[in-house]
Design a protein around this motif. Sequence first.
Motif, mmCIF file in Angstrom:
data_model
loop_
_atom_site.group_PDB
_atom_site.id
_atom_site.type_symbol
_atom_site.label_atom_id
_atom_site.label_comp_id
_atom_site.label_asym_id
_atom_site.label_seq_id
_atom_site.Cartn_x
_atom_site.Cartn_y
_atom_site.Cartn_z
ATOM 1 N N ILE A 5 -20.440 -20.662 50.862
ATOM 2 C CA ILE A 5 -19.832 -21.260 49.619
ATOM 3 C C ILE A 5 -18.510 -20.447 49.284
ATOM 4 O O ILE A 5 -17.558 -21.043 48.771
ATOM 5 C CB ILE A 5 -20.973 -21.107 48.554
ATOM 6 N N ILE A 6 -18.542 -19.109 49.625
ATOM 7 C CA ILE A 6 -17.371 -18.401 49.417
ATOM 8 C C ILE A 6 -16.187 -18.824 50.252
ATOM 9 O O ILE A 6 -15.068 -18.794 49.854
ATOM 10 C CB ILE A 6 -17.606 -16.997 49.521
ATOM 11 N N VAL A 7 -16.524 -18.884 51.419
ATOM 12 C CA VAL A 7 -15.246 -19.657 52.111
ATOM 13 C C VAL A 7 -14.653 -20.830 51.881
ATOM 14 O O VAL A 7 -13.435 -21.210 51.929
ATOM 15 C CB VAL A 7 -15.975 -19.592 53.649
ATOM 16 N N ILE A 8 -15.799 -21.807 51.446
ATOM 17 C CA ILE A 8 -15.204 -22.947 50.977
ATOM 18 C C ILE A 8 -14.434 -22.855 49.855
ATOM 19 O O ILE A 8 -13.409 -23.499 49.677
ATOM 20 C CB ILE A 8 -16.254 -23.910 50.860
ATOM 21 N N VAL A 9 -14.789 -22.175 48.729
ATOM 22 C CA VAL A 9 -13.937 -21.657 47.683
ATOM 23 C C VAL A 9 -12.630 -21.389 47.891
ATOM 24 O O VAL A 9 -11.588 -21.634 47.529
ATOM 25 C CB VAL A 9 -14.853 -20.850 46.656
ATOM 26 N N LEU A 10 -12.468 -20.431 48.728
ATOM 27 C CA LEU A 10 -11.235 -19.646 49.198
ATOM 28 C C LEU A 10 -10.370 -20.815 49.848
ATOM 29 O O LEU A 10 -9.205 -20.821 49.606
ATOM 30 C CB LEU A 10 -11.589 -18.495 50.161
ATOM 31 N N ILE A 11 -10.873 -21.549 50.717
ATOM 32 C CA ILE A 11 -9.926 -22.546 51.458
ATOM 33 C C ILE A 11 -9.303 -23.483 50.520
ATOM 34 O O ILE A 11 -8.497 -23.839 50.524
ATOM 35 C CB ILE A 11 -10.961 -23.270 52.501
ATOM 36 N N VAL A 12 -10.315 -24.050 49.345
ATOM 37 C CA VAL A 12 -9.763 -24.826 48.288
ATOM 38 C C VAL A 12 -8.825 -24.264 47.543
ATOM 39 O O VAL A 12 -7.522 -24.872 47.273
ATOM 40 C CB VAL A 12 -10.978 -25.199 47.358
ATOM 41 N N ALA A 16 -5.065 -25.572 47.498
ATOM 42 C CA ALA A 16 -4.386 -25.812 46.371
ATOM 43 C C ALA A 16 -2.969 -25.408 45.853
ATOM 44 O O ALA A 16 -1.883 -25.978 45.492
ATOM 45 C CB ALA A 16 -5.252 -25.676 45.141
ATOM 46 N N ALA A 17 -2.819 -23.955 46.327
ATOM 47 C CA ALA A 17 -1.697 -23.298 46.264
ATOM 48 C C ALA A 17 -0.608 -23.701 47.071
ATOM 49 O O ALA A 17 0.555 -23.781 46.703
ATOM 50 C CB ALA A 17 -1.878 -21.987 46.476
ATOM 51 N N GLY A 18 -1.319 -24.139 48.396
ATOM 52 C CA GLY A 18 -0.289 -24.440 49.183
ATOM 53 C C GLY A 18 0.410 -25.934 48.915
ATOM 54 O O GLY A 18 1.647 -26.317 49.146
ATOM 55 N N GLU A 24 6.459 -28.330 44.419
ATOM 56 C CA GLU A 24 7.659 -28.056 43.975
ATOM 57 C C GLU A 24 8.799 -27.802 44.650
ATOM 58 O O GLU A 24 9.999 -27.928 44.039
ATOM 59 C CB GLU A 24 7.161 -26.293 43.210
ATOM 60 N N LYS A 25 8.678 -27.406 45.996
ATOM 61 C CA LYS A 25 9.905 -27.420 46.750
ATOM 62 C C LYS A 25 10.593 -28.921 47.244
ATOM 63 O O LYS A 25 11.706 -29.113 47.190
ATOM 64 C CB LYS A 25 9.498 -26.807 48.330
ATOM 65 N N LYS A 26 9.672 -30.021 47.145
ATOM 66 C CA LYS A 26 10.051 -31.394 47.265
ATOM 67 C C LYS A 26 11.005 -31.852 45.969
ATOM 68 O O LYS A 26 11.707 -32.598 46.051
ATOM 69 C CB LYS A 26 8.926 -32.282 47.405
ATOM 70 N N LYS A 27 10.520 -30.887 44.720
ATOM 71 C CA LYS A 27 11.290 -31.331 43.669
ATOM 72 C C LYS A 27 12.526 -30.419 43.409
ATOM 73 O O LYS A 27 13.443 -30.893 42.534
ATOM 74 C CB LYS A 27 10.322 -30.810 42.281
ATOM 75 N N GLY A 28 12.916 -29.623 44.293
ATOM 76 C CA GLY A 28 14.123 -29.004 44.510
ATOM 77 C C GLY A 28 13.969 -27.560 43.629
ATOM 78 O O GLY A 28 15.032 -27.095 43.692
#
Length: 49
Positions: A5-12, A16-18, A24-28
């Motif tokens: 569960i901890i690993v799944i939460v960290l992956i999510v 999400a951050a990525g 944001e980079k696509k928006k310039g």
Amino acid sequence: MANIIIVIVLIVLVGAAGFYIVKEKKKGSKCIGCPNSGCCNLKNCKSDK
């Protein structure tokens, strides 16, 4: 089970951050999360200061 569960939460969270960074980079945006609302020296904006 708790480790999975901890690993799944960290992956999510990392995913999400990525996704946010890519969006944001696509928006310039040069400075993601900039407190100057995206108007800083990198964009050569004129300020009242």
